[in-house]
Design a protein around this motif. Structure first.
Motif, PDB file in Angstrom:
ATOM      1  N   UNK A 228     -16.845  63.927  14.647  1.00  0.00           N
ATOM      2  CA  UNK A 228     -17.733  64.304  13.545  1.00  0.00           C
ATOM      3  C   UNK A 228     -17.130  65.372  12.638  1.00  0.00           C
ATOM      4  N   UNK A 229     -16.008  65.958  13.047  1.00  0.00           N
ATOM      5  CA  UNK A 229     -15.375  67.003  12.240  1.00  0.00           C
ATOM      6  C   UNK A 229     -14.577  66.377  11.090  1.00  0.00           C
ATOM      7  N   UNK A 230     -14.626  67.002   9.961  1.00  0.00           N
ATOM      8  CA  UNK A 230     -13.918  66.478   8.787  1.00  0.00           C
ATOM      9  C   UNK A 230     -12.571  67.192   8.634  1.00  0.00           C
ATOM     10  N   UNK A 231     -11.642  66.863   9.492  1.00  0.00           N
ATOM     11  CA  UNK A 231     -10.307  67.462   9.388  1.00  0.00           C
ATOM     12  C   UNK A 231      -9.258  66.412   9.736  1.00  0.00           C
ATOM     13  N   UNK A 232      -8.013  66.779   9.606  1.00  0.00           N
ATOM     14  CA  UNK A 232      -6.925  65.810   9.791  1.00  0.00           C
ATOM     15  C   UNK A 232      -6.865  65.284  11.224  1.00  0.00           C
ATOM     16  N   UNK A 238      -9.982  59.039  14.719  1.00  0.00           N
ATOM     17  CA  UNK A 238     -10.781  57.912  14.213  1.00  0.00           C
ATOM     18  C   UNK A 238      -9.884  56.709  13.945  1.00  0.00           C
ATOM     19  N   UNK A 239      -8.735  56.946  13.335  1.00  0.00           N
ATOM     20  CA  UNK A 239      -7.792  55.862  13.074  1.00  0.00           C
ATOM     21  C   UNK A 239      -7.325  55.213  14.377  1.00  0.00           C
ATOM     22  N   UNK A 240      -7.087  56.055  15.382  1.00  0.00           N
ATOM     23  CA  UNK A 240      -6.663  55.547  16.697  1.00  0.00           C
ATOM     24  C   UNK A 240      -7.763  54.672  17.304  1.00  0.00           C
ATOM     25  N   UNK A 260     -10.476  74.763  21.221  1.00  0.00           N
ATOM     26  CA  UNK A 260     -10.741  75.837  20.260  1.00  0.00           C
ATOM     27  C   UNK A 260     -11.549  75.387  19.048  1.00  0.00           C
ATOM     28  N   UNK A 261     -11.686  74.075  18.873  1.00  0.00           N
ATOM     29  CA  UNK A 261     -12.452  73.565  17.742  1.00  0.00           C
ATOM     30  C   UNK A 261     -13.926  73.400  18.022  1.00  0.00           C
TER      31      UNK A 261
END
Length: 300
Positions: A228-232, A238-240, A260-261
């Motif tokens: 749900x996080x919008x980061x790289x 998600x791609x995986x 840590x996220x």
């Protein structure tokens, strides 16, 4: 506590040895599977024992037979779950087609064992075994389908899959003692299963190997949070999950993001919320000190 484990283990040996309907090949395999299970202890059988002991003045030794019956059911589910997940760590994974027959035999034996006890309320116990076993199967089906991809649906799935089995174990003990069951014990019984499943989900992500839920494209609370996080990093995961074969994931970066996220902390928070709910209910249940300490230990 070790004495209860030993009594359950000895009773399992007797149940297996005395089951006249089992051919020798199945009996030999069942014994070896039981021995592997014995190393982990008999948590579900002990849940049944403590919830029976809490409401009687005098113990009927047949309670160990019921606890053993519950453990037969649980072991059959463990075997089926491991075979579905292609988990190769256990002896039953060596010959999956034969192990399935053993699992089926244990399902029947669990109900028969309770039926053969002297308890007045054994029919209620069998009904509970069947009802909550079905609930768990429904949850297992959702888990295998891997379609629970948000917090509410995921929690509902593990409530059915894991919570049903811990609730069942508690309620069967209460039913044998009282001839009825209570919503309070059912509720915190489910919470214990949910807590244990979330702990397993967190543990799965600590090892970058064949049991890692992320590598297996499974969904769990930490992974749901991460996606749900919008980061790289979340985008690469998600791609995986979507089958992008060129996606490369750095395990150290992923581990750092999980830790840590906030993903692991989020899962621990959800676990602790269920623990608080369970403890609040447990305060008003008349289980002795040793029994309560055992229940609290399962919630850590």
């Amino acid at each position: 506590m070790k004495d209860i484990d030993k009594r359950i283990n000895d009773t399992l040996d007797i149940l297996i040895e005395n089951e006249a309907m089992l051919v020798d090949e199945l009996k030999t395999m069942l014994k070896s599977f039981k021995n592997e299970k014995a190393v982990m202890g008999y948590a579900f059988g002990k849940l049944c024992f403590w919830h029976y002991e809490a409401f009687v003045d005098c113990l009927n030794d047949d309670i160990y037979k019921v606890a053993a019956a519950i453990e037969l059911l649980i072991l059959s589910y463990d075997i089926i779950d491991d075979l579905q997940d292609k988990d190769a760590d256990y002896i039953w994974s060596e010959t999956p087609e034969l192990s399935l027959n053993v699992a089926l035999a244990m399902l029947i034996m669990s109900s028969r064992a309770i039926h053969d006890t002297s308890f007045e309320h054994k029919q209620l116990a069998i009904l509970l075994l069947e009802e909550y076993a079905f609930r768990s199967i429904n949850g297992q089906q959702l888990d295998v389908l891997n379609i629970c991809r948000d917090e509410p649906s995921y929690l509902q799935m593990i409530d059915r899959k894991s919570g049903s089995l811990t609730a069942m174990s508690c309620l069967i003990g209460e039913a044998l003692a009282k001839g009825k069951v209570s919503e309070e014990i059912e509720e915190y019984g489910k919470y214990i299963g949910i807590i244990q499943q979330i702990k397993n989900d967190i543990q799965s992500l600590k090892t970058w190997g064949p049991k890692n839920d992320l590598l297996n494209k499974k969904y769990s609370l930490p992974i749901i949070y991460l996606l749900a996080q919008k980061n790289s990093i979340s985008k690469s995961v998600i791609n995986y999950y979507n089958g992008d074969i060129v996606t490369l994931m750095d395990k150290n970066v992923i581990r750092d993001e999980l830790t840590n996220g906030g993903a692991i902390r989020y899962a621990i928070t959800i676990k602790n919320l269920h623990k608080l709910k369970a403890l609040n209910i447990l305060e008003n249940v008349a289980i002795n000190k040793v029994g309560k300490e055992y229940l609290i230990k399962l919630m850590k």
